[in-house]
Design a protein around this motif. Structure first.
Motif, PDB file in Angstrom:
ATOM      1  N   SER A  47      -3.001  20.457  -7.219  1.00  0.00           N
ATOM      2  CA  SER A  47      -3.856  19.417  -6.617  1.00  0.00           C
ATOM      3  C   SER A  47      -4.800  18.835  -7.656  1.00  0.00           C
ATOM      4  O   SER A  47      -5.065  17.634  -7.640  1.00  0.00           O
ATOM      5  N   ILE A  48      -5.293  19.654  -8.558  1.00  0.00           N
ATOM      6  CA  ILE A  48      -6.160  19.133  -9.628  1.00  0.00           C
ATOM      7  C   ILE A  48      -5.370  18.196 -10.527  1.00  0.00           C
ATOM      8  O   ILE A  48      -5.841  17.106 -10.883  1.00  0.00           O
ATOM      9  N   GLY A  49      -4.173  18.598 -10.887  1.00  0.00           N
ATOM     10  CA  GLY A  49      -3.322  17.734 -11.718  1.00  0.00           C
ATOM     11  C   GLY A  49      -2.982  16.430 -11.032  1.00  0.00           C
ATOM     12  O   GLY A  49      -2.966  15.358 -11.659  1.00  0.00           O
ATOM     13  N   THR A  50      -2.735  16.490  -9.746  1.00  0.00           N
ATOM     14  CA  THR A  50      -2.438  15.274  -8.992  1.00  0.00           C
ATOM     15  C   THR A  50      -3.672  14.388  -8.899  1.00  0.00           C
ATOM     16  O   THR A  50      -3.589  13.164  -9.004  1.00  0.00           O
ATOM     17  N   GLY A  51      -4.830  15.012  -8.707  1.00  0.00           N
ATOM     18  CA  GLY A  51      -6.077  14.243  -8.631  1.00  0.00           C
ATOM     19  C   GLY A  51      -6.396  13.542  -9.930  1.00  0.00           C
ATOM     20  O   GLY A  51      -6.924  12.421  -9.940  1.00  0.00           O
ATOM     21  N   ILE A  52      -6.075  14.163 -11.042  1.00  0.00           N
ATOM     22  CA  ILE A  52      -6.307  13.526 -12.348  1.00  0.00           C
ATOM     23  C   ILE A  52      -5.436  12.281 -12.496  1.00  0.00           C
ATOM     24  O   ILE A  52      -5.860  11.285 -13.081  1.00  0.00           O
ATOM     25  N   GLN A  89       0.843  -1.191   0.000  1.00  0.00           N
ATOM     26  CA  GLN A  89       0.000   0.000   0.000  1.00  0.00           C
ATOM     27  C   GLN A  89       0.878   1.240   0.000  1.00  0.00           C
ATOM     28  O   GLN A  89       1.889   1.286   0.679  1.00  0.00           O
ATOM     29  N   GLY A  90       0.456   2.213  -0.741  1.00  0.00           N
ATOM     30  CA  GLY A  90       1.151   3.491  -0.758  1.00  0.00           C
ATOM     31  C   GLY A  90       0.244   4.565  -0.204  1.00  0.00           C
ATOM     32  O   GLY A  90      -0.787   4.260   0.401  1.00  0.00           O
ATOM     33  N   PRO A  91       0.603   5.792  -0.402  1.00  0.00           N
ATOM     34  CA  PRO A  91      -0.270   6.872   0.065  1.00  0.00           C
ATOM     35  C   PRO A  91      -1.594   6.869  -0.698  1.00  0.00           C
ATOM     36  O   PRO A  91      -1.644   6.525  -1.880  1.00  0.00           O
ATOM     37  N   SER A  92      -2.653   7.258  -0.020  1.00  0.00           N
ATOM     38  CA  SER A  92      -3.964   7.282  -0.666  1.00  0.00           C
ATOM     39  C   SER A  92      -4.036   8.432  -1.666  1.00  0.00           C
ATOM     40  O   SER A  92      -3.176   9.311  -1.704  1.00  0.00           O
ATOM     41  N   CYS A  93      -5.069   8.422  -2.455  1.00  0.00           N
ATOM     42  CA  CYS A  93      -5.252   9.473  -3.444  1.00  0.00           C
ATOM     43  C   CYS A  93      -5.419  10.830  -2.752  1.00  0.00           C
ATOM     44  O   CYS A  93      -4.891  11.837  -3.210  1.00  0.00           O
ATOM     45  N   TRP A  94      -6.146  10.857  -1.643  1.00  0.00           N
ATOM     46  CA  TRP A  94      -6.339  12.100  -0.896  1.00  0.00           C
ATOM     47  C   TRP A  94      -5.007  12.624  -0.369  1.00  0.00           C
ATOM     48  O   TRP A  94      -4.766  13.827  -0.394  1.00  0.00           O
ATOM     49  N   ARG A 127      -2.095  12.148  -1.737  1.00  0.00           N
ATOM     50  CA  ARG A 127      -1.367  12.672  -2.896  1.00  0.00           C
ATOM     51  C   ARG A 127      -1.881  14.045  -3.315  1.00  0.00           C
ATOM     52  O   ARG A 127      -1.101  14.921  -3.693  1.00  0.00           O
ATOM     53  N   ILE A 128      -3.199  14.230  -3.253  1.00  0.00           N
ATOM     54  CA  ILE A 128      -3.779  15.526  -3.601  1.00  0.00           C
ATOM     55  C   ILE A 128      -3.318  16.587  -2.615  1.00  0.00           C
ATOM     56  O   ILE A 128      -2.961  17.705  -3.012  1.00  0.00           O
ATOM     57  N   LYS A 129      -3.302  16.254  -1.326  1.00  0.00           N
ATOM     58  CA  LYS A 129      -2.828  17.206  -0.321  1.00  0.00           C
ATOM     59  C   LYS A 129      -1.357  17.545  -0.532  1.00  0.00           C
ATOM     60  O   LYS A 129      -0.953  18.705  -0.402  1.00  0.00           O
ATOM     61  N   LEU A 130      -0.556  16.558  -0.874  1.00  0.00           N
ATOM     62  CA  LEU A 130       0.858  16.803  -1.140  1.00  0.00           C
ATOM     63  C   LEU A 130       1.037  17.676  -2.379  1.00  0.00           C
ATOM     64  O   LEU A 130       1.865  18.589  -2.395  1.00  0.00           O
ATOM     65  N   GLY A 131       0.249  17.421  -3.412  1.00  0.00           N
ATOM     66  CA  GLY A 131       0.297  18.250  -4.612  1.00  0.00           C
ATOM     67  C   GLY A 131      -0.059  19.697  -4.310  1.00  0.00           C
ATOM     68  O   GLY A 131       0.579  20.623  -4.814  1.00  0.00           O
ATOM     69  N   PHE A 132      -1.070  19.894  -3.457  1.00  0.00           N
ATOM     70  CA  PHE A 132      -1.425  21.257  -3.077  1.00  0.00           C
ATOM     71  C   PHE A 132      -0.281  21.914  -2.318  1.00  0.00           C
ATOM     72  O   PHE A 132       0.045  23.075  -2.566  1.00  0.00           O
ATOM     73  N   GLY A 133       0.326  21.189  -1.400  1.00  0.00           N
ATOM     74  CA  GLY A 133       1.422  21.753  -0.608  1.00  0.00           C
ATOM     75  C   GLY A 133       2.611  22.149  -1.460  1.00  0.00           C
ATOM     76  O   GLY A 133       3.202  23.220  -1.274  1.00  0.00           O
ATOM     77  N   ILE A 134       2.962  21.298  -2.401  1.00  0.00           N
ATOM     78  CA  ILE A 134       4.084  21.607  -3.286  1.00  0.00           C
ATOM     79  C   ILE A 134       3.752  22.797  -4.178  1.00  0.00           C
ATOM     80  O   ILE A 134       4.562  23.718  -4.359  1.00  0.00           O
ATOM     81  N   GLY A 135       2.552  22.801  -4.737  1.00  0.00           N
ATOM     82  CA  GLY A 135       2.130  23.924  -5.570  1.00  0.00           C
ATOM     83  C   GLY A 135       2.063  25.223  -4.784  1.00  0.00           C
ATOM     84  O   GLY A 135       2.433  26.290  -5.282  1.00  0.00           O
TER      85      GLY A 135
END
Length: 81
Positions: free
Chosen positions: A74-79, A13-18, A20-28
């Motif tokens: 975060s949108i790009g990561t969610g896609i 198991q890796g990180p959940s999609c949520w 990853r979205i939070k991480l994408g937002f933080g980086i952005g």
């Protein structure tokens, strides 16, 4: 020595999609803050702002830029999830 999060990898198991979205937002957001500081500083100096007006304008530009970059990352990561 096991790396951080290796207990999740041993079960496949890796990180959940949520996550990853939070991480994408933080980086952005971090990228946007730095870009906003750069562009906001030059724009404020060009307008001739000093003191509180300068700091307020740069801060506003940083937050707007950070929020915008964060949302798009975060949108790009969610896609990609």
């Amino acid at each position: 020595m096991p790396s951080v999060g290796s207990h999740m990898q041993q079960y496949g198991q890796g990180p959940s999609c949520w996550d990853r979205i939070k991480l994408g937002f933080g980086i952005g957001f971090a990228v946007g803050i730095s870009a906003g500081a750069l562009f906001g500083t030059f724009a404020s100096l060009r307008m001739g702002l000093r003191g509180r007006e300068f700091v307020g304008q740069v801060g506003k530009t940083m937050m707007q830029s950070g929020g915008t970059f964060g949302v798009f990352m975060s949108i790009g990561t969610g896609i990609r999830c």
